[in-house]
Write a protein that holds these residues in place. Sequence first.
Motif, PDB file in Angstrom:
ATOM      1  N   GLY A 118     115.837 -76.134  21.248  1.00 50.93           N
ATOM      2  CA  GLY A 118     116.365 -77.333  21.883  1.00 50.93           C
ATOM      3  C   GLY A 118     117.754 -77.707  21.402  1.00 50.93           C
ATOM      4  N   HIS A 119     118.257 -77.031  20.363  1.00 48.66           N
ATOM      5  CA  HIS A 119     119.626 -77.291  19.898  1.00 48.66           C
ATOM      6  C   HIS A 119     120.602 -76.797  20.962  1.00 48.66           C
ATOM      7  CE1 HIS A 119     123.266 -77.219  17.485  1.00 48.66           C
ATOM      8  NE2 HIS A 119     122.624 -77.835  16.499  1.00 48.66           N
ATOM      9  N   ASN A 120     121.610 -77.610  21.300  1.00 48.21           N
ATOM     10  CA  ASN A 120     122.473 -77.263  22.432  1.00 48.21           C
ATOM     11  C   ASN A 120     123.655 -76.361  22.070  1.00 48.21           C
ATOM     12  OD1 ASN A 120     124.141 -79.001  21.072  1.00 48.21           O
ATOM     13  ND2 ASN A 120     124.378 -80.473  22.750  1.00 48.21           N
ATOM     14  N   ASP A 121     123.822 -76.025  20.781  1.00 50.80           N
ATOM     15  CA  ASP A 121     124.949 -75.171  20.398  1.00 50.80           C
ATOM     16  C   ASP A 121     124.626 -74.446  19.096  1.00 50.80           C
ATOM     17  OD1 ASP A 121     127.444 -73.987  20.384  1.00 50.80           O
ATOM     18  OD2 ASP A 121     128.451 -75.712  19.489  1.00 50.80           O
ATOM     19  N   LEU A 122     123.539 -73.693  19.086  1.00 51.42           N
ATOM     20  CA  LEU A 122     123.073 -73.068  17.847  1.00 51.42           C
ATOM     21  C   LEU A 122     123.842 -71.770  17.610  1.00 51.42           C
ATOM     22  CD1 LEU A 122     121.001 -73.641  15.621  1.00 51.42           C
ATOM     23  CD2 LEU A 122     119.426 -72.123  16.819  1.00 51.42           C
ATOM     24  N   ARG A 123     124.859 -71.850  16.772  1.00 52.38           N
ATOM     25  CA  ARG A 123     125.651 -70.679  16.388  1.00 52.38           C
ATOM     26  C   ARG A 123     126.038 -70.821  14.934  1.00 52.38           C
ATOM     27  NH1 ARG A 123     131.284 -72.504  17.341  1.00 52.38           N
ATOM     28  NH2 ARG A 123     131.079 -74.544  18.315  1.00 52.38           N
ATOM     29  N   ARG A 124     126.529 -69.741  14.380  1.00 53.56           N
ATOM     30  CA  ARG A 124     126.897 -69.739  12.964  1.00 53.56           C
ATOM     31  C   ARG A 124     127.964 -70.786  12.685  1.00 53.56           C
ATOM     32  NH1 ARG A 124     124.818 -65.539  10.003  1.00 53.56           N
ATOM     33  NH2 ARG A 124     123.962 -63.785  11.172  1.00 53.56           N
ATOM     34  N   ILE A 125     127.941 -71.314  11.453  1.00 50.73           N
ATOM     35  CA  ILE A 125     128.884 -72.374  11.105  1.00 50.73           C
ATOM     36  C   ILE A 125     129.639 -72.077   9.809  1.00 50.73           C
ATOM     37  CG2 ILE A 125     127.166 -73.748   9.852  1.00 50.73           C
ATOM     38  CD1 ILE A 125     128.483 -76.266  11.066  1.00 50.73           C
ATOM     39  N   LEU A 126     129.072 -71.231   8.925  1.00 51.38           N
ATOM     40  CA  LEU A 126     129.715 -70.933   7.649  1.00 51.38           C
ATOM     41  C   LEU A 126     130.169 -69.478   7.529  1.00 51.38           C
ATOM     42  CD1 LEU A 126     127.377 -72.919   5.225  1.00 51.38           C
ATOM     43  CD2 LEU A 126     129.653 -73.554   5.997  1.00 51.38           C
ATOM     44  N   THR A 127     129.404 -68.552   8.070  1.00 50.81           N
ATOM     45  CA  THR A 127     129.774 -67.140   7.966  1.00 50.81           C
ATOM     46  C   THR A 127     130.659 -66.741   9.150  1.00 50.81           C
ATOM     47  OG1 THR A 127     127.756 -66.481   9.108  1.00 50.81           O
ATOM     48  CG2 THR A 127     127.678 -66.550   6.706  1.00 50.81           C
ATOM     49  N   ASP A 128     131.186 -65.529   9.083  1.00 52.41           N
ATOM     50  CA  ASP A 128     132.102 -65.033  10.097  1.00 52.41           C
ATOM     51  C   ASP A 128     131.367 -64.752  11.406  1.00 52.41           C
ATOM     52  OD1 ASP A 128     134.507 -64.244  11.123  1.00 52.41           O
ATOM     53  OD2 ASP A 128     134.559 -62.306  10.112  1.00 52.41           O
ATOM     54  N   TYR A 129     132.128 -64.655  12.495  1.00 52.56           N
ATOM     55  CA  TYR A 129     131.534 -64.454  13.824  1.00 52.56           C
ATOM     56  C   TYR A 129     130.685 -63.190  13.893  1.00 52.56           C
ATOM     57  CZ  TYR A 129     134.755 -68.106  15.290  1.00 52.56           C
ATOM     58  OH  TYR A 129     135.424 -69.293  15.401  1.00 52.56           O
ATOM     59  N   SER A 142     114.389 -78.706  17.337  1.00 51.08           N
ATOM     60  CA  SER A 142     115.607 -79.372  16.885  1.00 51.08           C
ATOM     61  C   SER A 142     115.399 -80.882  16.925  1.00 51.08           C
ATOM     62  CB  SER A 142     116.780 -78.997  17.795  1.00 51.08           C
ATOM     63  OG  SER A 142     117.909 -79.792  17.508  1.00 51.08           O
ATOM     64  N   VAL A 143     115.977 -81.576  15.951  1.00 49.31           N
ATOM     65  CA  VAL A 143     115.942 -83.044  15.962  1.00 49.31           C
ATOM     66  C   VAL A 143     117.340 -83.621  16.205  1.00 49.31           C
ATOM     67  CG1 VAL A 143     113.869 -83.236  14.539  1.00 49.31           C
ATOM     68  CG2 VAL A 143     116.122 -83.172  13.435  1.00 49.31           C
ATOM     69  N   ALA A 144     118.245 -82.766  16.700  1.00 46.23           N
ATOM     70  CA  ALA A 144     119.624 -83.215  16.929  1.00 46.23           C
ATOM     71  C   ALA A 144     119.720 -84.287  18.010  1.00 46.23           C
ATOM     72  CB  ALA A 144     120.506 -82.023  17.298  1.00 46.23           C
ATOM     73  N   GLU A 145     118.735 -84.339  18.921  1.00 45.68           N
ATOM     74  CA  GLU A 145     118.733 -85.397  19.934  1.00 45.68           C
ATOM     75  C   GLU A 145     118.302 -86.737  19.338  1.00 45.68           C
ATOM     76  OE1 GLU A 145     119.674 -85.320  23.222  1.00 45.68           O
ATOM     77  OE2 GLU A 145     120.482 -83.342  22.729  1.00 45.68           O
ATOM     78  N   LEU A 146     117.605 -86.690  18.211  1.00 43.61           N
ATOM     79  CA  LEU A 146     117.177 -87.928  17.548  1.00 43.61           C
ATOM     80  C   LEU A 146     118.249 -88.460  16.598  1.00 43.61           C
ATOM     81  CD1 LEU A 146     113.478 -86.978  16.645  1.00 43.61           C
ATOM     82  CD2 LEU A 146     114.297 -88.259  18.634  1.00 43.61           C
ATOM     83  N   TRP A 147     118.875 -87.540  15.860  1.00 37.38           N
ATOM     84  CA  TRP A 147     119.950 -87.902  14.930  1.00 37.38           C
ATOM     85  C   TRP A 147     121.104 -86.921  15.136  1.00 37.38           C
ATOM     86  CZ3 TRP A 147     114.887 -87.357  12.947  1.00 37.38           C
ATOM     87  CH2 TRP A 147     114.261 -88.547  12.551  1.00 37.38           C
ATOM     88  N   GLN A 198     104.026 -77.904  15.427  1.00 36.93           N
ATOM     89  CA  GLN A 198     103.804 -78.337  16.807  1.00 36.93           C
ATOM     90  C   GLN A 198     103.943 -79.849  16.974  1.00 36.93           C
ATOM     91  OE1 GLN A 198     101.570 -76.812  14.895  1.00 36.93           O
ATOM     92  NE2 GLN A 198      99.551 -77.813  14.983  1.00 36.93           N
ATOM     93  N   ALA A 199     103.852 -80.600  15.872  1.00 41.11           N
ATOM     94  CA  ALA A 199     103.969 -82.062  15.941  1.00 41.11           C
ATOM     95  C   ALA A 199     105.273 -82.565  15.334  1.00 41.11           C
ATOM     96  CB  ALA A 199     102.780 -82.712  15.227  1.00 41.11           C
ATOM     97  N   TYR A 200     106.140 -81.648  14.928  1.00 41.63           N
ATOM     98  CA  TYR A 200     107.346 -82.012  14.171  1.00 41.63           C
ATOM     99  C   TYR A 200     108.244 -82.983  14.925  1.00 41.63           C
ATOM    100  CZ  TYR A 200     111.913 -81.175  11.880  1.00 41.63           C
ATOM    101  OH  TYR A 200     113.137 -81.313  11.267  1.00 41.63           O
ATOM    102  N   LEU A 201     108.615 -82.652  16.146  1.00 40.41           N
ATOM    103  CA  LEU A 201     109.549 -83.495  16.894  1.00 40.41           C
ATOM    104  C   LEU A 201     108.958 -84.881  17.146  1.00 40.41           C
ATOM    105  CD1 LEU A 201     112.279 -83.735  18.310  1.00 40.41           C
ATOM    106  CD2 LEU A 201     111.210 -82.797  20.373  1.00 40.41           C
ATOM    107  N   GLU A 202     107.696 -84.923  17.543  1.00 41.02           N
ATOM    108  CA  GLU A 202     107.050 -86.211  17.816  1.00 41.02           C
ATOM    109  C   GLU A 202     106.930 -87.046  16.536  1.00 41.02           C
ATOM    110  OE1 GLU A 202     103.025 -87.957  20.017  1.00 41.02           O
ATOM    111  OE2 GLU A 202     103.302 -85.781  19.791  1.00 41.02           O
ATOM    112  N   ALA A 203     106.587 -86.385  15.430  1.00 50.28           N
ATOM    113  CA  ALA A 203     106.461 -87.105  14.156  1.00 50.28           C
ATOM    114  C   ALA A 203     107.816 -87.670  13.724  1.00 50.28           C
ATOM    115  CB  ALA A 203     105.902 -86.172  13.084  1.00 50.28           C
ATOM    116  N   MET A 204     108.867 -86.889  13.903  1.00 49.78           N
ATOM    117  CA  MET A 204     110.200 -87.358  13.513  1.00 49.78           C
ATOM    118  C   MET A 204     110.630 -88.552  14.366  1.00 49.78           C
ATOM    119  SD  MET A 204     111.236 -85.630  10.899  1.00 49.78           S
ATOM    120  CE  MET A 204     112.927 -85.114  10.630  1.00 49.78           C
ATOM    121  N   GLN A 205     110.297 -88.521  15.647  1.00 46.51           N
ATOM    122  CA  GLN A 205     110.648 -89.652  16.504  1.00 46.51           C
ATOM    123  C   GLN A 205     109.870 -90.905  16.098  1.00 46.51           C
ATOM    124  OE1 GLN A 205     110.909 -88.812  20.646  1.00 46.51           O
ATOM    125  NE2 GLN A 205     111.463 -90.902  21.163  1.00 46.51           N
TER     126      GLN A 205
END
Length: 202
Positions: A137-148, A112-117, A40-47
């Motif tokens: 909060g990730h704006n495009d969370l889809r597979r990246i290594l395996t098939d569709y 997601s911390v993609a908005e921070l880094w 619950q504190a992950y995003l704030e702690a990372m920022q």
Amino acid sequence: MTSVAIRPEQLQGVIAAALGDKARSVTVALDEVTVVVPAQAYLEAMQMLRDHAQCRFEQLIDLCGIDYSTYGDVGTDGARYAVVSHLLSVSLNQRVRVKVFCPDDDFPVVASVAELWNSANWYEREAFDLFGIVFDGHNDLRRILTDYGFIGHPFRKDFPLSGHVEMRYDPELRRVVYEPVTIEPREITPRIIREDKYGGLH
């Protein structure tokens, strides 16, 4: 000009003071600082780790998922999934590892911390693909290594080594087809040869 790195124990104190109750623990092992933060504190702690004047971790250099499901076999209890990030401060010449556990084993979610880094974007997609960890909060969370059409998450420890399906090109249909796996799972134990003159060797 790069600063001289402070000792890990000093950095431990700096991070503990900066995060306060947003850190569950800040430890040093093998000259590396590890911070465990609640989900619950992950995003704030990372920022805070990015922006605090004594931290200034401008770069996220790695992020991955971990499946702890077999740790019960060695007497360790706790949440099954964790996300581990490695942060680097170029300006202060220091590094830190951040670990956050997903509260729900059945539906693992962390922010997601993609908005921070920006570098977190593909790392988080990889952890989603391989472990099934959802990054809220990730704006495009889809597979990246395996098939569709891939089913499951292959880095989970309960995923079979042979997978569930195999793929081949069918010349009659002129396309790739998926079929159930035909490989029989088995363990191969290497045979140790102890013969003195095996293969003509002396």
